[in-house]
Structure formats: C-alpha cells, structure tokens
Design an enzyme around this catalytic site. Structure first.
Site, PDB file in Angstrom:
ATOM      1  N   GLU A  63       7.421  35.529 -27.483  1.00 27.66           N
ATOM      2  CA  GLU A  63       8.765  35.391 -28.080  1.00 27.66           C
ATOM      3  C   GLU A  63       8.719  34.726 -29.450  1.00 27.66           C
ATOM      4  O   GLU A  63       9.319  33.667 -29.663  1.00 27.66           O
ATOM      5  CB  GLU A  63       9.642  34.536 -27.155  1.00 27.66           C
ATOM      6  CG  GLU A  63       9.709  34.984 -25.719  1.00 27.66           C
ATOM      7  CD  GLU A  63      10.339  33.933 -24.802  1.00 27.66           C
ATOM      8  OE1 GLU A  63      10.650  32.807 -25.256  1.00 27.66           O
ATOM      9  OE2 GLU A  63      10.518  34.225 -23.611  1.00 27.66           O
ATOM     10  N   GLY A  91       9.610  33.777 -33.232  1.00 30.18           N
ATOM     11  CA  GLY A  91      10.723  33.871 -34.175  1.00 30.18           C
ATOM     12  C   GLY A  91      10.201  33.571 -35.567  1.00 30.18           C
ATOM     13  O   GLY A  91      10.051  34.442 -36.418  1.00 30.18           O
ATOM     14  N   ARG A  92       9.876  32.293 -35.766  1.00 28.17           N
ATOM     15  CA  ARG A  92       9.428  31.815 -37.078  1.00 28.17           C
ATOM     16  C   ARG A  92       8.251  32.630 -37.632  1.00 28.17           C
ATOM     17  O   ARG A  92       8.208  32.943 -38.822  1.00 28.17           O
ATOM     18  CB  ARG A  92       8.996  30.352 -36.917  1.00 28.17           C
ATOM     19  CG  ARG A  92       8.731  29.630 -38.201  1.00 28.17           C
ATOM     20  CD  ARG A  92       8.086  28.267 -37.908  1.00 28.17           C
ATOM     21  NE  ARG A  92       8.702  27.548 -36.839  1.00 28.17           N
ATOM     22  CZ  ARG A  92       9.651  26.615 -36.991  1.00 28.17           C
ATOM     23  NH1 ARG A  92      10.066  26.305 -38.202  1.00 28.17           N
ATOM     24  NH2 ARG A  92      10.166  25.982 -35.950  1.00 28.17           N
ATOM     25  N   ARG A  96      17.213  22.412 -42.542  1.00 24.38           N
ATOM     26  CA  ARG A  96      15.918  22.004 -42.003  1.00 24.38           C
ATOM     27  C   ARG A  96      15.350  20.714 -42.635  1.00 24.38           C
ATOM     28  O   ARG A  96      14.819  19.876 -41.909  1.00 24.38           O
ATOM     29  CB  ARG A  96      14.895  23.140 -42.114  1.00 24.38           C
ATOM     30  CG  ARG A  96      15.301  24.407 -41.352  1.00 24.38           C
ATOM     31  CD  ARG A  96      14.130  25.353 -41.148  1.00 24.38           C
ATOM     32  NE  ARG A  96      13.179  24.829 -40.197  1.00 24.38           N
ATOM     33  CZ  ARG A  96      12.035  24.292 -40.505  1.00 24.38           C
ATOM     34  NH1 ARG A  96      11.641  24.239 -41.752  1.00 24.38           N
ATOM     35  NH2 ARG A  96      11.251  23.813 -39.553  1.00 24.38           N
ATOM     36  N   CYS A 149      28.699  15.936 -49.536  1.00 23.08           N
ATOM     37  CA  CYS A 149      28.891  14.486 -49.553  1.00 23.08           C
ATOM     38  C   CYS A 149      28.123  13.793 -48.443  1.00 23.08           C
ATOM     39  O   CYS A 149      28.722  13.238 -47.509  1.00 23.08           O
ATOM     40  CB  CYS A 149      30.378  14.179 -49.440  1.00 23.08           C
ATOM     41  SG  CYS A 149      31.305  15.073 -50.667  1.00 23.08           S
ATOM     42  N   TYR A 184      15.448  30.058 -39.247  1.00 17.50           N
ATOM     43  CA  TYR A 184      16.315  28.902 -39.024  1.00 17.50           C
ATOM     44  C   TYR A 184      16.965  28.429 -40.331  1.00 17.50           C
ATOM     45  O   TYR A 184      17.206  27.246 -40.519  1.00 17.50           O
ATOM     46  CB  TYR A 184      15.544  27.776 -38.327  1.00 17.50           C
ATOM     47  CG  TYR A 184      14.872  28.255 -37.061  1.00 17.50           C
ATOM     48  CD1 TYR A 184      15.622  28.588 -35.958  1.00 17.50           C
ATOM     49  CD2 TYR A 184      13.483  28.424 -36.993  1.00 17.50           C
ATOM     50  CE1 TYR A 184      15.024  29.068 -34.803  1.00 17.50           C
ATOM     51  CE2 TYR A 184      12.873  28.901 -35.843  1.00 17.50           C
ATOM     52  CZ  TYR A 184      13.652  29.227 -34.747  1.00 17.50           C
ATOM     53  OH  TYR A 184      13.058  29.701 -33.613  1.00 17.50           O
TER      54      TYR A 184
HETATM   55  N1  LLP Z   1      11.583  31.199 -27.072  1.00 20.24           N
HETATM   56  C1  LLP Z   1      12.345  30.145 -26.728  1.00 20.24           C
HETATM   57  C2  LLP Z   1      12.702  29.965 -25.317  1.00 20.24           C
HETATM   58  C3  LLP Z   1      12.779  29.230 -27.714  1.00 20.24           C
HETATM   59  O1  LLP Z   1      13.512  28.190 -27.361  1.00 20.24           O
HETATM   60  C4  LLP Z   1      12.398  29.434 -29.079  1.00 20.24           C
HETATM   61  C5  LLP Z   1      12.839  28.517 -30.115  1.00 20.24           C
HETATM   62  C6  LLP Z   1      11.617  30.566 -29.381  1.00 20.24           C
HETATM   63  C7  LLP Z   1      11.222  31.420 -28.354  1.00 20.24           C
HETATM   64  C8  LLP Z   1      11.188  30.878 -30.782  1.00 20.24           C
HETATM   65  O2  LLP Z   1      10.392  29.867 -31.306  1.00 20.24           O
HETATM   66  P1  LLP Z   1       9.594  30.114 -32.670  1.00 20.24           P
HETATM   67  O3  LLP Z   1       8.597  31.213 -32.435  1.00 20.24           O
HETATM   68  O4  LLP Z   1      10.560  30.477 -33.722  1.00 20.24           O
HETATM   69  O5  LLP Z   1       8.932  28.803 -32.937  1.00 20.24           O
HETATM   70  N2  LLP Z   1      15.518  25.134 -35.603  1.00 20.24           N
HETATM   71  C9  LLP Z   1      14.146  24.693 -35.461  1.00 20.24           C
HETATM   72  C10 LLP Z   1      13.385  25.509 -34.444  1.00 20.24           C
HETATM   73  C11 LLP Z   1      14.038  25.534 -33.079  1.00 20.24           C
HETATM   74  C12 LLP Z   1      13.320  26.392 -32.092  1.00 20.24           C
HETATM   75  C13 LLP Z   1      14.118  26.588 -30.866  1.00 20.24           C
HETATM   76  N3  LLP Z   1      13.527  27.487 -29.895  1.00 20.24           N
HETATM   77  C14 LLP Z   1      13.475  24.724 -36.827  1.00 20.24           C
HETATM   78  O6  LLP Z   1      14.125  25.058 -37.808  1.00 20.24           O
HETATM   79  O7  LLP Z   1      12.301  24.375 -36.934  1.00 20.24           O
END
Ligand code: LLP
Length: 415
Positions: free
Chosen positions: A274, A276-277, A313, A343, A372
């Site tokens: 899964e 994302g980043r 972030r 502000c 994000y």
């Molecule tokens: N799967 C689950 C169950 C998750 O909770 C998350 C992210 C992902 C996959 C994807 O994670 P990634 O591959 O993107 O690391 N807003 C924060 C990151 C929060 C991540 C939340 N869960 C930031 O800007 O660093």
C-alpha cells in the site's frame, strides 16, 4: 529526483518550464509529473513480478482524480480509508475489486457502501469492527472479506506521528491476540477470512523493519491458514516505503523486493502493498511566489504566497523540503526563513535555510510535495486552496482549478 530539473537555468517539470505554469495557472500551484508517478508504480510493480501481487496505491497521499486515473490505467489497486476515497477511486475509473479498506473507525454506512461495490478486503482493526462487518454482511446476505491488521510491535524508526507498528499505537490488533480474533472471525456468519495485513509506519528508509515484521507474522499466517484453509489468499505488507527528501538513502524497489520476496514466496500468498509517498512524493512540488522580503536585526524572512494551509508538513512533522529558485541563481547563499502569510509562528517552509538571493516577485519551488501536500491542505485563514497541474512530457493539464472566494462560503448560511 530528476523529474524536476534545470534546463538552461529554468526549473522544468518534465519538458515544461515551471515559470510558464506559474504564469498561466497562478500561484500557489501544485505541479505533478505524470511520468514520475506512473514510473514509480511500474518500478515497484515490476520489482514484485516474481510473486502474485497487487500494488494498492494509498489514496490519502494524493487523491487527485487525474493521478488516480493514471494509476488505474497502469493497473494499480487502491488503499482507501473512507467512503470519500472509494468514491474518488470509482470516479477515476479504478477497480473496486482491487481495493483494500483500512482505518480504525469505518462506519456502518462506509462498510455497506464498500461491501455493495465489492471491494477486495477490509483490513480490520478491532473486534468491535469485526462484529459490525459481520452484521452488515449478514444483512446484505454476503460475507465481508477481511484481513486483520496485525500490530507486530516493530519500531519503524520514523517520526513519532507516523509510526504505527509499536505497542502503544491505536492501530491494529496485537500480534499476541491476533489468532484468537481470527478464531472468532472464523465463527462469524457474515465474515470471510481472506488475508493477514500490517502497516508499521510511514517514511521508513530501511528494509529491515519490513523484514522483521513480516518474519513475526509468518507463524500467524500458517495458523490462520489452518483455520480457514480454503480462503486465505493474501498477505498485505502495508505502505510506508520512504523517499529522499534531503539526504536519506531509502531502498529502491529492487532492493526492497530482494529482501522481502523470499519470505513471501514461501507463504504462497498474494502480496499486497500500500505505498503512497513512494509513488507520488517526489513527483510533485509546490510553486510559490515571493510577496515580500522582511529583514529584522536577527533574521531575513522570505514571505511567500503559499502557507501552512497549502503544505502543513514542515510544522507537523519537522519535515525538510528542498526549496529551489525557479530561475537558477549563482548568487552567494544566505540563511533565510521561508514563511507564509498565515497568522501562526508554525507557518514556515524552512528555517535558517541557505538560499541564493531572492527578491519579491521571484518564484520558488518547494520540492517533494507530491505526497500529503494538497491532500492535507485546508482553507485556514480563509485561503482558497491551490490549483493542481499534471505534466506529461510537453503537455500540462490543469487537473483541479484554483478555489475561488465564492468556493470559500459554498454550503454556508448567514442563519
Ligand atoms: N496504508 C495505511 C494503512 C496507512 O495508514 C498509510 C499511511 C499508508 C498505507 C501509506 O503510507 P505511505 O506509503 O504513504 O508512507 N501525513 C504524513 C503521513 C501519514 C501516513 C498515514 N498512513 C506525512 O505527511 O508524512
């Protein structure tokens, strides 16, 4: 990070000069590279090709329809955490049967919506949720397909706000309790056990925590298979693959696969992941125009037209984002604070950052903002959210128009 590169002194996204985009679409502006995003997906997809697998893009990282649609066309599945994200996936042409539904608080309505659409699996985070799933399944005369999100108690070595696999976290079901919960699941009439899942954190820059956590789950997978012999299909390793913001050296897709696949192969299960980043992070940047330069006896502030409401972030995670002048400069670097107009003292993109000379009217690019960034943007200080542009080679398409002042009050009433 070669998606954004200087060509003849001009910062470009793929073949398009960023300055042109800023002039055409205004600032602040999110700019994304389609080829970077699809390229990251493909790199991971190919690295995993020796096992049955599905790369389920974590929609929360960047949920723009154009990005979802590009990934759906490339064959991606999706990791969703709300009915809203599932709605977006469907709207973008994504396949619900390749969707995994994560999150600790799925409501009954959300469960119903997802079950009716036939998603692949619910990643269950508690016994209460499991019973709710069974009840909804029974009512709809079908079985809700599930994995338990198991908390393996592994330290992913990342910022504490985004570490999720440790004992004290709200996420998942403790590895010690997991088998008992699977036993309960196997007796529930509205449940079909399909998988085992984990997600230990985000921006993880080593493979070891993934390997440690997977190893910890292998025994459980065998036990669950004994419970539900006909139905156990998948192991979901979660997201969390880190990227380079400054000087990190995260594993490549190949390096990740080389360490993880041998463990997964032995299970014979389909691997789900899964990310994302990893897919979008370095594929986007936030373009902003300098409004003023403000000098005080101790600091120089570069005040931009983008703010913490556009990219939160830095203050939320102490995160580092490289900042590049859109027109390359060879002038001597001086330390400045790059801040927005909101502000709050927390409204900054960088502190004491060496930057070449910057003047009012100049354009800056806040790098690695594809993940994000816009997804966490808000209207704080009644600021309309930025437009988003997707670049593909020489072509740039506005994939979300800038919000207007009228958008800010839409849905409100003077009472
Ligand atoms: N799967 C689950 C169950 C998750 O909770 C998350 C992210 C992902 C996959 C994807 O994670 P990634 O591959 O993107 O690391 N807003 C924060 C990151 C929060 C991540 C939340 N869960 C930031 O800007 O660093």
């Amino acid at each position: 990070m070669n998606t954004f590169q200087y060509r003849r002194g001009e910062l470009c996204c793929e073949q398009v000069p960023v300055q042109q985009l800023a002039e055409k679409f205004g600032t602040p502006l999110y700019v994304y590279s389609r080829n970077h995003i699809v390229g990251q997906f493909t790199a991971l997809d190919q690295a995993l090709q020796s096992v049955e697998h599905t790369v389920c893009y974590a929609v929360k990282a960047n949920s723009n329809l154009a990005i979802l649609s590009a990934l759906a066309k490339a064959g991606a599945g999706f990791d969703i955490v709300s009915a809203g994200e599932l709605y977006r996936v469907i709207h973008a042409g994504g396949d619900p049967t390749k969707c995994v539904f994560s999150g600790v608080g799925k409501t009954r309505e959300e469960i119903e919506y997802a079950l009716k659409l036939g998603i692949y699996i619910f990643n269950v985070e508690s016994e209460a949720e499991l019973r709710q799933l069974s009840a909804v399944g029974q009512r709809l005369r079908r079985r809700a397909p599930i994995a338990l999100r198991v908390n393996p108690h592994v330290d992913p070595d990342t910022h504490h706000h985004i570490a999720t696999g440790k004992k004290e976290s709200k996420f998942g079901i403790s590895i010690e309790r997991a088998l008992a919960v699977y036993q309960e699941a196997s007796r529930l009439p509205g449940i079909e056990i399909r998988g085992v899942q984990m997600h230990i954190g985000s921006q993880i820059t080593r493979v070891t925590p993934f390997v440690q956590a997977t190893r910890k789950l292998l025994k459980l997978m065998a036990q669950v298979r004994a419970l539900a012999p006909a139905t156990l299909q998948s192991f979901d390793i979660g997201g969390g693959l880190g990227i380079c913001y400054k000087d990190q050296t995260p594993p490549t897709a190949q390096q990740f696969a080389a360490k993880v696949l041998p463990l997964v192969k032995n299970t014979g299960l389909r691997l789900l992941i899964e990310p994302g980043r990893f897919i979008v992070g370095n594929g986007g940047s936030l373009i902003t125009r300098v409004v003023y330069i403000k000098k005080t006896p101790v600091k120089t502030f570069v005040i931009t037209d983008a703010a913490m409401n556009d990219l939160i972030r830095p203050v939320l995670y102490d995160s580092y984002h490289e900042i590049l002048p859109v027109r390359q400069s060879r002038s001597r670097k001086r330390k400045v604070d790059v801040v927005g107009p909101v502000c709050e003292s927390g409204d900054f993109f960088a502190k004491d950052r060496p930057l070449p000379e910057v003047n009012a009217g100049d354009l800056l690019s806040v790098m690695s903002a594809g993940a994000y960034g816009m997804g966490m943007a808000s209207n704080y200080n009644s600021r309309p959210r930025p437009a988003e542009v997707l670049v593909n080679g020489r072509r740039a398409t506005c994939v979300r128009r800038r919000e207007t002042l009228a958008d800010l009050v839409r849905g409100e009433d003077r009472g």
